[in-house]
Scaffold this active site. Sequence first.
Site, PDB file in Angstrom:
ATOM      1  CD  GLU A  70      32.652  26.474  53.092  1.00 28.56           C
ATOM      2  OE1 GLU A  70      32.656  27.720  53.142  1.00 28.56           O
ATOM      3  OE2 GLU A  70      33.611  25.811  52.668  1.00 28.56           O
TER       4      GLU A  70
ATOM      5  CE  LYS B 226      27.258  31.444  45.389  1.00 33.97           C
ATOM      6  NZ  LYS B 226      27.264  32.875  45.358  1.00 33.97           N
TER       7      LYS B 226
ATOM      8  CG  PHE C  71      34.921  30.779  52.457  1.00 32.22           C
ATOM      9  CD1 PHE C  71      35.850  30.677  51.450  1.00 32.22           C
ATOM     10  CD2 PHE C  71      34.007  31.825  52.425  1.00 32.22           C
ATOM     11  CE1 PHE C  71      35.887  31.594  50.420  1.00 32.22           C
ATOM     12  CE2 PHE C  71      34.031  32.757  51.387  1.00 32.22           C
ATOM     13  CZ  PHE C  71      34.974  32.636  50.382  1.00 32.22           C
TER      14      PHE C  71
ATOM     15  NE  ARG D   5      33.096  31.603  36.541  1.00 34.37           N
ATOM     16  CZ  ARG D   5      32.541  32.240  37.574  1.00 34.37           C
ATOM     17  NH1 ARG D   5      31.833  31.579  38.453  1.00 34.37           N
ATOM     18  NH2 ARG D   5      32.682  33.530  37.719  1.00 34.37           N
TER      19      ARG D   5
END
Length: 551
Positions: A246, A248, A337, A414
Site C-alpha cells: 500500500e 505509505k 487500511f 514492531r
Amino acid sequence: MLYRDLAKVYSDLESTTKRLEKTHIIAELFRSLNGEDISEISLLLLGRVFPAWSDEEIGIGSKLVERSVVKAIGTTLDKVEDAIRDEGDIGLASYKLFQNKKQTTFFSKPLTVNFVFDSLRKLPKISGSNSTNRKISIILELFSQATPLEAKYLTRNITEELRIGVGEGIVRDAIAEAFNIDKNVVERAQMLTNDMGLVAIVSLEEGCEGLNKLNVEPGKPVKPMLAQLAPPLEEIINEVGLAICETKYDGIRLQIHRNEDEIKIFTRRLENITNAMPEIVKLINDHMPHENFIIEGEVIATKNGRPLSFQNVLHRVRRKYDIDKAMERVPLKVFLFDLLFYKIPLLDEPLLERRKKLEKIVDTSSDDLKLSTMVYGTPETIPEVEQLFEDSLKEHHEGIMIKDASQPYIPGIRGKKMLKWKAEPETLDMVVVGGIYGTGKRANFVGSYLLALRGEDNEFKSVVYAATGLDDDMLINLTEKMKEYKISEKGLKINVEPKIVLEIAFSEIVKSPEYETGYSLRFPVIKRIRSDKGLSDVDTVERLISMYINQ
Ligand code: ATP
C-alpha cells in the site's frame, strides 16, 4: 495496603537501576496482594490512576501542589520554591520539608493506598466555583498524616511524575513472574486492553486462561501494530508469498472507534483527538455502517490535491480552539487500511480477510475518505509493486508498506509482518535530555539539543547535540518546552526531563566515547518535532548499534 508500605516499595525501586531487580521487587509485592489492591497498585506503579486507554488524567499542576505543601507544613511559598530549586524535584523537596512538619494528631489513621487512589481519582472531577480550594483540601487531607517519605511520593503521584524508572514493560514482566504466566500472554493482554489494572487483577484471579479471553472493545484504543524497514523487495515477496502493498502516506495514524452512537478518534499514543477533527467524525458517520467497529488509517493534510507537510496535520491535532478556521486552512483526508473490529473482534483474522471486509463496508464516494491504494504483491507482480512505489513518490507520499497478507493484527509490536519501504534514508526518533542556550541574538533560545536513545533499562543515554534544521517557529516552540520541562540550569546549559521527541536525520553513525552510548551521529539534522510519539516510541541504543554495524 498502607500507602507508607507502597512508598517504601517506590523507594526500593528508585534505588536500583537494574530492570531485573525492579521486576523481582514488584513481583514479590504482587504475590502479597488481593484483588482491589493489585489493580490500583499496578497503575500507581506506573505513576497513574487511570488506565492508559482513558483520556482522563489527574491534571494538577505543580503550582497547586506547592501551595498545598505551604499550607500542610505552615511555611512560605518562597521556602517551598527554594527547596524545589535546591533538590531539583518536588518530591525530594517535599521529603525535606515534611521533616520539619509537626505531627498534629497522635492517634490518626494511617493513609491506605485505596484512600489515596480514590482521592486522586476525585481531583479531575472537581470543577466550577471554588474548585481550586476544594482540590487543595483533598490534597491537604492526604498530606495531613503524611510522613516525609509518603509526602515525597504523594507529590509525585499527584503531579503524575513518579520517576522511579518503572514502565509498562517492567510491570508486565512482574505480573508474568508473580503468577507464572508466559510474558507474551501478559504483553498481548496489555496491548489489547491498555489497562494494567485489569491485566493484573485478571492474572491474579483467573491466570493465563482469563488473560486469553481479554479482547479489544470499541471505545478503548489498542496499541498499533508497527513496521520495520524492508529488506530488498524480491526477498520479502518470495518469503511472504502474498503481500498487501500500500501507499505509505506521511500523516498521522488514526484509530477510529464507533461504539453505539459514539465515534472516537485516537492517535498512536492513544490520545483522544475526536474534538480536533469534527469533519472526520462526520465523514465516518456518513460513510461507514452504524455498527460497532474499530478501523485504522492515516490522515494527511492536502491542498489542491497535493499532500501538505506532516507538521500541518500535527497542528490540526493539537488545535483546541478555532477548529472551524483550522478546518478551512488545513483540509484533511483519510486513507483507511485496517479493520480490527466489526461487530466482533477481527484481530486474529488474516490481513487479507480484514482488508476484504473493510472494502465491503466503506463507502468511498467522498474524496476525503478513501481506502489506501494497494496492489497484491506476489513473485509475479513485483514490477507492479515497484510501480506503486514510484507512483507513491511522484504523488509526494513517503513510499510503500508491504504487509504479510496471512497475518493477524499484532498490537504494539514492531515486527516483520509489516514492512516499510521509503525513499528517504532512515531517521532516528530521539528524546531531548538537555540543551545549550545560544549567544548574541539567539541568547534567549536553546539553540543546541542534547539527544538520547532508550537503553536496556529504559534509561535514556545521550548520543549527540543537534543544532541544525530548526526554523524560527520550531526554535521558539522548543525553547518554551525546554523551560517547561527544566530540571536544572547552569551557565548556558539546561537539563530537562525526557519529554520531547525529535526525528533526527544524519549522515553516518560513528563511535564516540564522549556520549553515554559510546556512539554519535555525524551531521545530525532535526527533521521534525514528533509530538505524536511518546517515550516508548523513542528508538533504542540497540537499534543504533545494529544500524552502525549495517551501515
Ligand atoms: P515513520 O517515521 O517511518 O513514519 P513511524 O515510526 O511513524 O515511521 P512506523 O511503524 O515505522 O511508524 O511506520 C508505519 C507508519 O506509517 C504507521 O504507523 C502509519 O502512521 C504510517 N502509514 C502510512 N500509510 C500507511 C499504510 N498504508 N499502512 C500502514 N501504515 C501507514
